[in-house]
Design a protein around this motif. Structure first.
Motif, PDB file in Angstrom:
ATOM      1  N   ALA A   1       0.859  -1.335  -0.109  1.00 57.27           N
ATOM      2  CA  ALA A   1       0.020   0.108  -0.022  1.00 57.27           C
ATOM      3  C   ALA A   1       0.874   1.238   0.092  1.00 57.27           C
ATOM      4  CB  ALA A   1      -0.948  -0.020   1.243  1.00 57.27           C
ATOM      5  N   ASP A   2       2.070   1.310   0.777  1.00 61.50           N
ATOM      6  CA  ASP A   2       2.731   2.259   0.948  1.00 61.50           C
ATOM      7  C   ASP A   2       4.142   2.173   1.026  1.00 61.50           C
ATOM      8  OD1 ASP A   2       2.395   1.155   3.382  1.00 61.50           O
ATOM      9  OD2 ASP A   2       2.339   2.738   4.615  1.00 61.50           O
ATOM     10  N   PRO A   3       4.833   1.768  -0.144  1.00 64.69           N
ATOM     11  CA  PRO A   3       6.238   1.419  -0.287  1.00 64.69           C
ATOM     12  C   PRO A   3       6.986   2.693  -0.225  1.00 64.69           C
ATOM     13  CG  PRO A   3       5.465   1.462  -2.326  1.00 64.69           C
ATOM     14  CD  PRO A   3       4.233   1.654  -1.546  1.00 64.69           C
ATOM     15  N   VAL A   4       8.226   2.431   0.180  1.00 61.71           N
ATOM     16  CA  VAL A   4       9.307   3.594   0.595  1.00 61.71           C
ATOM     17  C   VAL A   4       9.705   4.006  -0.733  1.00 61.71           C
ATOM     18  CG1 VAL A   4      11.272   4.447   1.554  1.00 61.71           C
ATOM     19  CG2 VAL A   4       9.837   2.706   2.959  1.00 61.71           C
ATOM     20  N   ALA A   5       9.483   5.136  -1.348  1.00 67.03           N
ATOM     21  CA  ALA A   5       9.676   5.807  -2.746  1.00 67.03           C
ATOM     22  C   ALA A   5      11.328   5.558  -2.790  1.00 67.03           C
ATOM     23  CB  ALA A   5       9.225   7.107  -2.997  1.00 67.03           C
ATOM     24  N   GLY A   6      11.847   5.238  -3.973  1.00 74.29           N
ATOM     25  CA  GLY A   6      12.913   5.214  -4.340  1.00 74.29           C
ATOM     26  C   GLY A   6      13.797   4.021  -3.996  1.00 74.29           C
ATOM     27  N   LEU A   7      13.054   3.190  -3.350  1.00 73.95           N
ATOM     28  CA  LEU A   7      13.647   1.908  -3.099  1.00 73.95           C
ATOM     29  C   LEU A   7      13.334   0.634  -4.001  1.00 73.95           C
ATOM     30  CD1 LEU A   7      13.502   1.408   0.900  1.00 73.95           C
ATOM     31  CD2 LEU A   7      15.393   1.823  -0.528  1.00 73.95           C
ATOM     32  N   HIS A   8      14.268  -0.156  -4.060  1.00 76.57           N
ATOM     33  CA  HIS A   8      13.899  -1.290  -5.121  1.00 76.57           C
ATOM     34  C   HIS A   8      13.329  -2.477  -4.393  1.00 76.57           C
ATOM     35  CE1 HIS A   8      17.351  -0.131  -7.359  1.00 76.57           C
ATOM     36  NE2 HIS A   8      17.143  -0.896  -8.218  1.00 76.57           N
TER      37      HIS A   8
ATOM     38  N   VAL B   1       5.757 -16.505   0.724  1.00 71.76           N
ATOM     39  CA  VAL B   1       6.515 -15.806  -0.438  1.00 71.76           C
ATOM     40  C   VAL B   1       7.096 -14.589   0.193  1.00 71.76           C
ATOM     41  CG1 VAL B   1       6.069 -14.575  -2.537  1.00 71.76           C
ATOM     42  CG2 VAL B   1       4.607 -16.483  -1.833  1.00 71.76           C
ATOM     43  N   TYR B   2       8.402 -14.509  -0.210  1.00 72.31           N
ATOM     44  CA  TYR B   2       9.225 -13.106   0.104  1.00 72.31           C
ATOM     45  C   TYR B   2       9.209 -12.144  -0.826  1.00 72.31           C
ATOM     46  CZ  TYR B   2      12.203 -15.362   3.736  1.00 72.31           C
ATOM     47  OH  TYR B   2      12.642 -16.174   4.928  1.00 72.31           O
ATOM     48  N   ILE B   3       8.982 -10.885  -0.399  1.00 72.06           N
ATOM     49  CA  ILE B   3       9.050  -9.661  -1.147  1.00 72.06           C
ATOM     50  C   ILE B   3      10.571  -9.033  -0.597  1.00 72.06           C
ATOM     51  CG2 ILE B   3       8.554  -7.186  -1.716  1.00 72.06           C
ATOM     52  CD1 ILE B   3       5.758  -8.297  -1.426  1.00 72.06           C
ATOM     53  N   ALA B   4      11.571  -9.018  -1.623  1.00 71.23           N
ATOM     54  CA  ALA B   4      12.624  -8.590  -1.292  1.00 71.23           C
ATOM     55  C   ALA B   4      12.744  -6.852  -1.373  1.00 71.23           C
ATOM     56  CB  ALA B   4      13.805  -9.036  -2.120  1.00 71.23           C
ATOM     57  N   ILE B   5      13.526  -6.165  -0.417  1.00 73.45           N
ATOM     58  CA  ILE B   5      13.618  -4.590  -0.259  1.00 73.45           C
ATOM     59  C   ILE B   5      14.947  -4.293  -0.286  1.00 73.45           C
ATOM     60  CG2 ILE B   5      12.723  -2.857   0.923  1.00 73.45           C
ATOM     61  CD1 ILE B   5      10.791  -4.693   2.411  1.00 73.45           C
ATOM     62  N   GLY B   6      15.326  -3.235  -1.085  1.00 66.05           N
ATOM     63  CA  GLY B   6      16.630  -2.498  -0.956  1.00 66.05           C
ATOM     64  C   GLY B   6      17.989  -3.483  -1.675  1.00 66.05           C
ATOM     65  N   GLY B   7      18.735  -3.671  -0.759  1.00 62.15           N
ATOM     66  CA  GLY B   7      19.766  -4.508  -1.269  1.00 62.15           C
ATOM     67  C   GLY B   7      19.387  -5.806  -1.574  1.00 62.15           C
TER      68      GLY B   7
ATOM     69  N   ASP C   1      21.135  -0.052  -2.544  1.00 62.25           N
ATOM     70  CA  ASP C   1      20.867   0.674  -1.316  1.00 62.25           C
ATOM     71  C   ASP C   1      21.444  -0.065  -0.103  1.00 62.25           C
ATOM     72  OD1 ASP C   1      19.511   1.263   1.300  1.00 62.25           O
ATOM     73  OD2 ASP C   1      18.250   2.595   0.116  1.00 62.25           O
ATOM     74  N   ARG C   2      22.344   0.490   0.642  1.00 60.09           N
ATOM     75  CA  ARG C   2      23.221  -0.160   1.706  1.00 60.09           C
ATOM     76  C   ARG C   2      22.558   0.055   3.003  1.00 60.09           C
ATOM     77  NH1 ARG C   2      26.430  -1.301  -2.032  1.00 60.09           N
ATOM     78  NH2 ARG C   2      28.170  -0.314  -3.123  1.00 60.09           N
ATOM     79  N   VAL C   3      21.455   0.916   3.131  1.00 63.05           N
ATOM     80  CA  VAL C   3      20.862   1.192   4.567  1.00 63.05           C
ATOM     81  C   VAL C   3      19.833   0.282   4.586  1.00 63.05           C
ATOM     82  CG1 VAL C   3      19.491   2.765   5.864  1.00 63.05           C
ATOM     83  CG2 VAL C   3      21.194   3.712   4.283  1.00 63.05           C
ATOM     84  N   PHE C   4      19.080   0.002   3.598  1.00 67.89           N
ATOM     85  CA  PHE C   4      17.799  -1.089   3.539  1.00 67.89           C
ATOM     86  C   PHE C   4      18.164  -2.433   2.875  1.00 67.89           C
ATOM     87  CE2 PHE C   4      15.756   3.093   4.426  1.00 67.89           C
ATOM     88  CZ  PHE C   4      15.429   2.579   5.863  1.00 67.89           C
ATOM     89  N   SER C   5      18.121  -3.455   3.424  1.00 62.71           N
ATOM     90  CA  SER C   5      18.343  -4.655   2.840  1.00 62.71           C
ATOM     91  C   SER C   5      17.641  -5.846   3.616  1.00 62.71           C
ATOM     92  CB  SER C   5      20.002  -5.278   2.821  1.00 62.71           C
ATOM     93  OG  SER C   5      20.026  -6.425   1.868  1.00 62.71           O
ATOM     94  N   ARG C   6      16.261  -5.806   3.216  1.00 56.56           N
ATOM     95  CA  ARG C   6      15.201  -6.425   3.820  1.00 56.56           C
ATOM     96  C   ARG C   6      14.515  -7.291   2.971  1.00 56.56           C
ATOM     97  NH1 ARG C   6      13.233  -1.910   7.921  1.00 56.56           N
ATOM     98  NH2 ARG C   6      14.875  -1.264   8.832  1.00 56.56           N
ATOM     99  N   ARG C   7      13.930  -8.219   3.834  1.00 60.09           N
ATOM    100  CA  ARG C   7      12.738  -9.354   3.044  1.00 60.09           C
ATOM    101  C   ARG C   7      11.319  -8.946   3.829  1.00 60.09           C
ATOM    102  NH1 ARG C   7      15.664 -14.740   2.083  1.00 60.09           N
ATOM    103  NH2 ARG C   7      15.462 -14.777   4.430  1.00 60.09           N
ATOM    104  N   ALA C   8      10.057  -8.925   3.234  1.00 59.32           N
ATOM    105  CA  ALA C   8       9.037  -9.026   4.081  1.00 59.32           C
ATOM    106  C   ALA C   8       8.331 -10.630   3.643  1.00 59.32           C
ATOM    107  CB  ALA C   8       8.056  -8.174   3.202  1.00 59.32           C
TER     108      ALA C   8
ATOM    109  N   THR D   1      10.348   2.880   8.342  1.00 59.73           N
ATOM    110  CA  THR D   1      11.243   2.197   7.415  1.00 59.73           C
ATOM    111  C   THR D   1      10.391   1.102   6.700  1.00 59.73           C
ATOM    112  OG1 THR D   1      11.972   0.753   9.234  1.00 59.73           O
ATOM    113  CG2 THR D   1      13.224   3.058   8.889  1.00 59.73           C
ATOM    114  N   PRO D   2      10.901   0.290   5.887  1.00 59.40           N
ATOM    115  CA  PRO D   2      10.114  -0.645   5.182  1.00 59.40           C
ATOM    116  C   PRO D   2       9.881  -1.800   6.242  1.00 59.40           C
ATOM    117  CG  PRO D   2      11.980   0.019   3.876  1.00 59.40           C
ATOM    118  CD  PRO D   2      12.208   0.717   5.276  1.00 59.40           C
ATOM    119  N   ALA D   3       8.547  -2.185   5.710  1.00 56.73           N
ATOM    120  CA  ALA D   3       8.201  -3.273   6.655  1.00 56.73           C
ATOM    121  C   ALA D   3       8.996  -4.569   6.164  1.00 56.73           C
ATOM    122  CB  ALA D   3       6.580  -3.548   6.447  1.00 56.73           C
ATOM    123  N   CYS D   4       9.067  -5.498   7.385  1.00 58.14           N
ATOM    124  CA  CYS D   4      10.027  -6.537   7.091  1.00 58.14           C
ATOM    125  C   CYS D   4       9.750  -7.723   8.144  1.00 58.14           C
ATOM    126  CB  CYS D   4      11.510  -6.214   7.090  1.00 58.14           C
ATOM    127  SG  CYS D   4      12.131  -5.687   8.628  1.00 58.14           S
ATOM    128  N   ALA D   5      10.248  -8.811   8.015  1.00 64.61           N
ATOM    129  CA  ALA D   5       9.950  -9.978   8.868  1.00 64.61           C
ATOM    130  C   ALA D   5       8.547 -10.486   8.291  1.00 64.61           C
ATOM    131  CB  ALA D   5       9.966  -9.587  10.253  1.00 64.61           C
TER     132      ALA D   5
END
Length: 137
Positions: free
Chosen positions: A13-20, A70-76, A82-89, A122-126
């Motif tokens: 619904a509301d991803p962090v703009a500019g992140l992969h 299912v995983y959604i990958a975020i940032g790195g 992006d070196r600040v965020f490297s996460r998965r939801a 920050t991006p939702a994860c876990a």
């Protein structure tokens, strides 16, 4: 009988703009990476539904005898620099109601709308739960 292909749509619904953001396959490779803008972001996930109700496919992960997700990958993790965020939801799919899975077997797309940010912005994860459960599109 053969497995039935179905489609699950994961909408952030509301991803962090500019992140992969991307789906992540079983080998942890990002698939269909995109850079988030200001609006919602959706991924259609192809899944095979077995005759006994198990979910199978390139994106379906297992944990224990029944949990499927299912995983959604975020940032790195999504291939971004992006070196600040490297996460998965992690989005659970094993608990989709049987009546909705019956509709999916008939060709209907099922969607879960997910929060894109944690309480800190920050991006939702876990494990990320749908905002209002699964629904037929």
């Amino acid at each position: 009988m053969a497995d039935t292909p179905i489609t699950l749509r994961l909408t952030i619904a509301d991803p962090v703009a500019g992140l992969h953001y991307s789906l992540q396959d079983k080998k942890n490779a990002p698939v269909d990476a995109v850079i988030a803008g200001e609006g919602p972001l959706s991924f259609d996930v192809p899944i095979r539904l077995s005759d006994d109700g198990r979910m199978l496919g390139l994106f379906v992960r297992t944990e224990g005898p029944t949990r499927r997700f299912v995983y959604i990958a975020i940032g790195g993790q999504a291939g971004g620099d992006d070196r600040v965020f490297s996460r998965r939801a992690k989005i659970d799919v094993h608990d989709i109601p049987a009546d909705l899975l019956a509709l999916a077997r008939q060709g209907q797309v099922l969607e879960a709308v997910l929060p894109g940010r944690g309480k800190d912005g920050t991006p939702a994860c876990a494990t990320v739960r749908p905002i209002a459960g699964w629904r037929q599109v």
